[in-house]
Scaffold this active site. Structure first.
Site, mmCIF file in Angstrom:
data_model
loop_
_atom_site.group_PDB
_atom_site.id
_atom_site.type_symbol
_atom_site.label_atom_id
_atom_site.label_comp_id
_atom_site.label_asym_id
_atom_site.label_seq_id
_atom_site.Cartn_x
_atom_site.Cartn_y
_atom_site.Cartn_z
ATOM 1 N N ALA A 163 0.870 -1.169 0.000
ATOM 2 C CA ALA A 163 0.000 0.000 0.000
ATOM 3 C C ALA A 163 0.909 1.221 0.000
ATOM 4 O O ALA A 163 2.077 1.142 0.405
ATOM 5 C CB ALA A 163 -0.882 -0.019 1.244
ATOM 6 N N GLU A 172 -0.835 -9.022 -0.561
ATOM 7 C CA GLU A 172 -2.249 -9.237 -0.230
ATOM 8 C C GLU A 172 -3.122 -9.241 -1.486
ATOM 9 O O GLU A 172 -4.030 -10.055 -1.616
ATOM 10 C CB GLU A 172 -2.713 -8.156 0.762
ATOM 11 C CG GLU A 172 -1.970 -8.270 2.090
ATOM 12 C CD GLU A 172 -2.348 -7.179 3.077
ATOM 13 O OE1 GLU A 172 -1.829 -6.048 2.932
ATOM 14 O OE2 GLU A 172 -3.143 -7.428 3.985
ATOM 15 N N GLY A 175 0.626 -4.816 1.005
ATOM 16 C CA GLY A 175 -0.589 -4.832 0.200
ATOM 17 C C GLY A 175 -0.387 -5.505 -1.153
ATOM 18 O O GLY A 175 -1.326 -6.056 -1.727
ATOM 19 N N GLU A 185 4.787 -5.127 7.078
ATOM 20 C CA GLU A 185 4.126 -3.999 7.748
ATOM 21 C C GLU A 185 4.596 -3.811 9.181
ATOM 22 O O GLU A 185 4.616 -2.699 9.700
ATOM 23 C CB GLU A 185 2.601 -4.186 7.737
ATOM 24 C CG GLU A 185 1.965 -4.080 6.357
ATOM 25 C CD GLU A 185 1.822 -5.412 5.644
ATOM 26 O OE1 GLU A 185 2.585 -6.353 5.946
ATOM 27 O OE2 GLU A 185 0.941 -5.508 4.777
HETATM 28 N N1 CO8 Z 1 4.643 3.175 -0.751
HETATM 29 C C1 CO8 Z 1 5.041 4.328 -1.297
HETATM 30 N N2 CO8 Z 1 6.180 4.451 -2.016
HETATM 31 C C2 CO8 Z 1 6.944 3.358 -2.150
HETATM 32 C C3 CO8 Z 1 6.583 2.119 -1.589
HETATM 33 C C4 CO8 Z 1 5.357 2.055 -0.851
HETATM 34 N N3 CO8 Z 1 4.901 0.901 -0.310
HETATM 35 N N4 CO8 Z 1 7.552 1.216 -1.877
HETATM 36 C C5 CO8 Z 1 8.463 1.870 -2.608
HETATM 37 N N5 CO8 Z 1 8.104 3.166 -2.774
HETATM 38 C C6 CO8 Z 1 8.829 4.223 -3.484
HETATM 39 C C7 CO8 Z 1 10.054 4.673 -2.708
HETATM 40 O O1 CO8 Z 1 9.693 5.598 -1.720
HETATM 41 C C8 CO8 Z 1 10.892 5.255 -3.825
HETATM 42 O O2 CO8 Z 1 10.388 6.543 -4.125
HETATM 43 P P1 CO8 Z 1 11.415 7.802 -4.298
HETATM 44 O O3 CO8 Z 1 12.198 7.438 -5.520
HETATM 45 O O4 CO8 Z 1 10.488 8.950 -4.496
HETATM 46 O O5 CO8 Z 1 12.241 7.835 -3.078
HETATM 47 C C9 CO8 Z 1 10.582 4.365 -5.022
HETATM 48 O O6 CO8 Z 1 9.349 3.709 -4.710
HETATM 49 C C10 CO8 Z 1 11.620 3.294 -5.240
HETATM 50 O O7 CO8 Z 1 11.789 2.559 -4.026
HETATM 51 P P2 CO8 Z 1 13.222 2.322 -3.345
HETATM 52 O O8 CO8 Z 1 14.161 3.430 -3.708
HETATM 53 O O9 CO8 Z 1 12.977 2.037 -1.906
HETATM 54 O O10 CO8 Z 1 13.669 0.991 -4.141
HETATM 55 P P3 CO8 Z 1 14.697 -0.118 -3.616
HETATM 56 O O11 CO8 Z 1 14.972 -0.983 -4.804
HETATM 57 O O12 CO8 Z 1 15.849 0.483 -2.915
HETATM 58 O O13 CO8 Z 1 13.866 -0.977 -2.514
HETATM 59 C C11 CO8 Z 1 11.922 -2.113 -1.650
HETATM 60 C C12 CO8 Z 1 12.738 -1.731 -2.903
HETATM 61 C C13 CO8 Z 1 12.707 -3.110 -0.795
HETATM 62 C C14 CO8 Z 1 10.630 -2.796 -2.147
HETATM 63 C C15 CO8 Z 1 11.582 -0.850 -0.808
HETATM 64 O O14 CO8 Z 1 11.046 0.124 -1.694
HETATM 65 C C16 CO8 Z 1 10.602 -1.065 0.297
HETATM 66 O O15 CO8 Z 1 10.947 -1.612 1.340
HETATM 67 N N6 CO8 Z 1 9.343 -0.605 0.113
HETATM 68 C C17 CO8 Z 1 8.311 -0.661 1.121
HETATM 69 C C18 CO8 Z 1 7.811 -2.059 1.345
HETATM 70 C C19 CO8 Z 1 6.762 -2.068 2.425
HETATM 71 O O16 CO8 Z 1 7.001 -1.773 3.584
HETATM 72 N N7 CO8 Z 1 5.523 -2.421 2.041
HETATM 73 C C20 CO8 Z 1 4.431 -2.477 2.968
HETATM 74 C C21 CO8 Z 1 3.672 -1.198 2.915
HETATM 75 S S1 CO8 Z 1 2.408 -1.104 4.146
HETATM 76 C C22 CO8 Z 1 1.160 -2.002 3.527
HETATM 77 O O17 CO8 Z 1 1.197 -2.512 2.432
HETATM 78 C C23 CO8 Z 1 -0.028 -2.107 4.406
HETATM 79 C C24 CO8 Z 1 -1.131 -2.854 3.730
HETATM 80 C C25 CO8 Z 1 -2.383 -2.726 4.490
HETATM 81 C C26 CO8 Z 1 -3.003 -1.396 4.277
HETATM 82 C C27 CO8 Z 1 -4.445 -1.490 4.167
HETATM 83 C C28 CO8 Z 1 -5.056 -0.566 5.161
HETATM 84 C C29 CO8 Z 1 -6.518 -0.859 5.327
#
Ligand code: CO8
Length: 258
Positions: A66, A112, A109, A132
């Site tokens: 998400a 999911e 997400g 998460e």
């Molecule tokens: N949300 C927003 N932006 C994201 C997300 C995300 N989940 N994942 C990556 N991005 C963005 C980064 O911020 C980055 O943006 P910018 O260039 O502007 O800084 C761009 O995408 C590229 O990402 P990275 O530079 O981080 O790329 P890497 O190759 O270094 O890393 C990863 C890749 C490992 C996937 C890393 O991006 C990461 O850890 N992302 C987050 C993963 C995460 O924690 N996901 C869970 C999110 S919470 C969730 O899903 C809750 C679900 C339930 C919600 C429902 C509520 C009812």
């Protein structure tokens, strides 16, 4: 076909290929993605020329979760008050089958939504996780439930509590994905599989999907009875007569969808 900003939709024969398309955010799922996807899936469900969909992302990410930036400033009143992301339940009510074709990250997400699809085909590059907990939250789109159903308590619990990722091989061993294909072949293989499904009698496809899903909602005896009643119901269709006649006459069935 409708114009979308965060997804791409194309028809390949009787298969609809839907591609998440927010590369700048690794396909993070925000409200716009949800709205567009719901619109596209409703159109797919209504389109009699289409029999099965494939949902995919990019080579790097199916979806990295998400959208954390969208959620960051929200409080309990916003999330609970608006029943944030409850709309994803509508995605799961799509009646025709949807195959998730996952390459790269399927996190939070993203994992999911892949699990909301009817089955997951994984590229050898796929990585699944529910990280998460590292953000001090939890799955919120069904992940704790669907993962536990798919891989059992031990692995689901470990993944939710540590946020560690599963690679494609582990995901296949654990039963999370139906099979693994080389990353370069993922889309072709998923579309080919979708076309195979779309080539079956449409009502039989709907019934098969409904009864397998019932296995997760019903007791065994109720599920078996539900299956038998749907099976009986299929004997009221023209396609059942056609399918069995075609087998006896050693020819391919021609479906009317009735
Ligand atoms: N949300 C927003 N932006 C994201 C997300 C995300 N989940 N994942 C990556 N991005 C963005 C980064 O911020 C980055 O943006 P910018 O260039 O502007 O800084 C761009 O995408 C590229 O990402 P990275 O530079 O981080 O790329 P890497 O190759 O270094 O890393 C990863 C890749 C490992 C996937 C890393 O991006 C990461 O850890 N992302 C987050 C993963 C995460 O924690 N996901 C869970 C999110 S919470 C969730 O899903 C809750 C679900 C339930 C919600 C429902 C509520 C009812």
């Amino acid at each position: 076909m409708a114009e979308y900003e965060t997804i791409l939709v194309e028809q390949r024969g009787a298969a609809t290929l839907v591609t998440l398309n927010r590369p700048q955010a690794l396909n993070a799922l925000n409200g716009q993605v949800l709205d567009e996807l719901l619109h596209a899936m409703a159109a797919f469900d209504k389109d009699a020329s289409q029999g099965c969909a494939v949902l995919t992302g990019s080579a790097k990410a199916f979806a990295a979760g998400a959208d954390i930036k969208e959620m960051q400033a929200q409080g309990f009143a916003d999330m609970y008050g608006h029943d944030f992301f409850a709309g994803w339940d509508r995605f799961t009510r799509t009646r025709k089958p949807i195959i998730a074709a996952v390459a790269g990250y399927a996190l939070g997400g993203g994992c999911e939504v892949a699990m909301m699809c009817d089955f997951i085909l994984a590229a050898d590059t796929a990585k699944f996780g529910q990280p998460e907990v590292k953000l001090a939250v939890s799955p919120g789109m069904g992940g704790s439930q669907r993962l536990a159903h798919a891989v059992g308590k031990a692995k689901a619990m470990e993944m939710c509590l540590t946020g560690r990722m599963m690679d494609a091989a582990e995901a296949e061993r654990a039963g999370l994905v139906s099979r693994i294909v080389p990353a370069d072949d993922l889309i072709d293989e998923a579309v080919k599989t979708a076309q195979t499904i779309a080539g079956m009698a449409p009502l039989a496809v709907l019934a098969n999907k409904e009864m397998v899903n019932a296995a997760f909602e019903m007791s065994l005896s109720h599920g078996v009875q539900f299956e038998r009643r749907l099976f009986h119901g299929l004997f009221g269709t023209e396609d059942q007569s056609e399918g069995m006649a075609a087998f006896v006459e050693k020819r391919a069935g021609v479906w009317s969808g009735r």
